[in-house]
Write a protein that holds these residues in place. Structure first.
Motif, PDB file in Angstrom:
ATOM      1  N   PRO A  66       4.696 -12.777  29.921  1.00 33.64           N
ATOM      2  CA  PRO A  66       5.217 -12.614  28.409  1.00 33.64           C
ATOM      3  C   PRO A  66       6.136 -13.972  28.109  1.00 33.64           C
ATOM      4  O   PRO A  66       6.628 -14.678  29.140  1.00 33.64           O
ATOM      5  N   CYS A  67       6.040 -14.069  26.941  1.00 33.12           N
ATOM      6  CA  CYS A  67       6.890 -15.538  26.404  1.00 33.12           C
ATOM      7  C   CYS A  67       8.183 -15.310  25.981  1.00 33.12           C
ATOM      8  O   CYS A  67       8.408 -14.428  25.273  1.00 33.12           O
ATOM      9  N   PRO A  68       9.430 -15.934  26.319  1.00 37.99           N
ATOM     10  CA  PRO A  68      10.681 -15.505  25.882  1.00 37.99           C
ATOM     11  C   PRO A  68      10.904 -16.262  24.399  1.00 37.99           C
ATOM     12  O   PRO A  68      11.702 -15.682  23.840  1.00 37.99           O
ATOM     13  N   HIS A  70       8.382 -16.031  22.076  1.00 39.89           N
ATOM     14  CA  HIS A  70       6.854 -15.307  21.354  1.00 39.89           C
ATOM     15  C   HIS A  70       7.931 -15.143  19.825  1.00 39.89           C
ATOM     16  O   HIS A  70       8.826 -14.372  19.630  1.00 39.89           O
ATOM     17  N   ASN A  74      11.773 -11.747  21.895  1.00 45.10           N
ATOM     18  CA  ASN A  74      11.770 -12.054  23.189  1.00 45.10           C
ATOM     19  C   ASN A  74      10.862 -11.360  24.241  1.00 45.10           C
ATOM     20  O   ASN A  74      10.966  -9.914  24.277  1.00 45.10           O
ATOM     21  N   ASN A  75       9.783 -11.843  24.924  1.00 45.10           N
ATOM     22  CA  ASN A  75       8.881 -11.181  25.559  1.00 45.10           C
ATOM     23  C   ASN A  75       8.165 -10.329  24.962  1.00 45.10           C
ATOM     24  O   ASN A  75       7.745  -9.258  25.689  1.00 45.10           O
ATOM     25  N   ARG A  78       2.514 -12.664  24.828  1.00 52.10           N
ATOM     26  CA  ARG A  78       2.188 -13.319  25.950  1.00 52.10           C
ATOM     27  C   ARG A  78       2.167 -14.792  25.474  1.00 52.10           C
ATOM     28  O   ARG A  78       2.116 -15.169  24.266  1.00 52.10           O
TER      29      ARG A  78
END
Length: 83
Positions: A66-68, A70, A74-75, A78
């Motif tokens: 996951p991307c912080p 995104h 947050n999360n 992906r």
């Protein structure tokens, strides 16, 4: 021979058709809810996330987490490779 990659999961294929006709297990709408999407960039030694700048040596490993930062939160999605 050129390889084509899915930008959501890193799956690779020798043709665009064989890649895009299959369902993507990391599709943003959920596993099996969409087809693979062709990564438009070139092959690289390092791939960077479009949202946070995180890096990895493959699209598969980049999109595994996951991307912080995104856009959905947050999360909440992906990493997505930058072209």
């Amino acid at each position: 021979m050129q390889k084509y990659y899915c930008e959501n999961c890193g799956s690779k294929s020798n043709s665009i058709l064989s890649l895009t006709e299959k369902s993507c297990y990391r599709h943003p709408l959920g596993s099996g809810n969409g087809k693979h999407v062709v990564y438009q960039g070139s092959e690289k030694a390092q791939y960077s996330c479009k949202y946070c700048g995180g890096t990895s040596s493959s699209i598969f490993s980049l999109t595994s987490f996951p991307c912080p930062q995104h856009p959905n939160g947050n999360n909440e999605g992906r990493h997505l490779p930058l072209f």
